[in-house]
Write a protein that holds these residues in place. Sequence first.
Motif, short mmCIF file in Angstrom:
data_model
loop_
_atom_site.label_atom_id
_atom_site.label_comp_id
_atom_site.label_asym_id
_atom_site.label_seq_id
_atom_site.Cartn_x
_atom_site.Cartn_y
_atom_site.Cartn_z
N CYS A 159 0.80 -1.19 -0.23
CA CYS A 159 0.13 -0.01 0.08
C CYS A 159 0.90 1.68 0.07
CB CYS A 159 -0.69 -0.12 1.23
SG CYS A 159 -1.85 -1.79 1.41
N ALA A 160 0.05 2.44 -0.98
CA ALA A 160 1.14 3.36 -0.94
C ALA A 160 0.34 4.87 -1.74
CB ALA A 160 2.20 3.91 -1.51
N PRO A 161 0.41 5.74 -0.79
CA PRO A 161 -0.26 7.10 -1.51
C PRO A 161 -0.62 6.65 -2.73
CG PRO A 161 1.27 7.54 0.34
CD PRO A 161 1.81 6.27 -0.51
N ARG A 162 -1.61 7.50 -3.42
CA ARG A 162 -2.21 7.20 -4.96
C ARG A 162 -1.51 7.24 -6.40
NH1 ARG A 162 -6.00 5.27 -7.80
NH2 ARG A 162 -7.24 6.88 -9.52
N ASP A 163 -0.95 8.37 -5.86
CA ASP A 163 -0.61 8.99 -6.61
C ASP A 163 1.14 8.33 -7.28
OD1 ASP A 163 0.77 9.94 -4.73
OD2 ASP A 163 1.34 12.12 -5.53
N ILE A 164 1.59 7.65 -6.27
CA ILE A 164 2.54 7.14 -6.39
C ILE A 164 2.35 5.80 -6.91
CG2 ILE A 164 4.68 5.48 -4.93
CD1 ILE A 164 4.81 8.22 -2.80
N VAL A 165 1.28 5.00 -6.32
CA VAL A 165 1.38 3.31 -7.30
C VAL A 165 0.31 4.37 -8.36
CG1 VAL A 165 -0.52 1.84 -7.12
CG2 VAL A 165 0.25 2.56 -4.61
N LEU A 166 0.24 5.10 -8.90
CA LEU A 166 -0.48 4.74 -10.15
C LEU A 166 0.93 5.35 -11.03
CD1 LEU A 166 -3.06 4.87 -9.14
CD2 LEU A 166 -3.43 6.73 -10.45
N ASN A 167 1.87 6.21 -10.17
CA ASN A 167 3.14 6.21 -11.08
C ASN A 167 3.91 5.12 -11.94
OD1 ASN A 167 4.47 8.50 -12.03
ND2 ASN A 167 6.07 7.90 -10.55
N ARG A 168 4.19 4.41 -10.18
CA ARG A 168 4.05 3.00 -10.61
C ARG A 168 4.42 2.16 -11.74
NH1 ARG A 168 8.46 0.49 -7.05
NH2 ARG A 168 8.86 3.27 -6.79
N LEU A 169 3.22 2.18 -11.61
CA LEU A 169 2.16 1.49 -12.40
C LEU A 169 2.36 1.73 -14.15
CD1 LEU A 169 -0.91 0.13 -10.47
CD2 LEU A 169 0.78 -1.26 -11.21
N ALA A 170 2.32 3.11 -14.26
CA ALA A 170 2.68 3.44 -15.93
C ALA A 170 3.83 3.59 -16.01
CB ALA A 170 2.03 4.80 -15.39
#
Length: 115
Positions: free
Chosen positions: A40-51
């Motif tokens: 789990c992490a802040p949303r913006d960090i997760v979405l950036n990593r997935l992209a």
Amino acid sequence: MRLFIPSGLPALLRGLVPCLIVTLGLIGALPTSAQARNACAPRDIVLNRLATTYGETRQSIGLGANNQMVEVFASAETGSWTITVTRPGGITCLVASGQAFEVLAESLPKPEKDA
């Protein structure tokens, strides 16, 4: 029980709704185990990593229990996919991931006529 899917949804999304409902049913126990693994992490960090790491973009979205947002991300190029759950406070947890993602646009069966 009959599933209600609004007819105004594009065909692609109507095909994903049953899959998303099954996923939501499985999520009840999964966020706890994902959190235990620190997925789990802040949303913006997760979405950036997935992209940036996997080339994944959001393919579908739904609202789960306790106003948690459930999303499916996938890469058309590599076929990788990830399911996430975001809590109202903005923390996003990885629930599942895999390979061979496909977009389906299946039609509902035609209603049977009474004899």
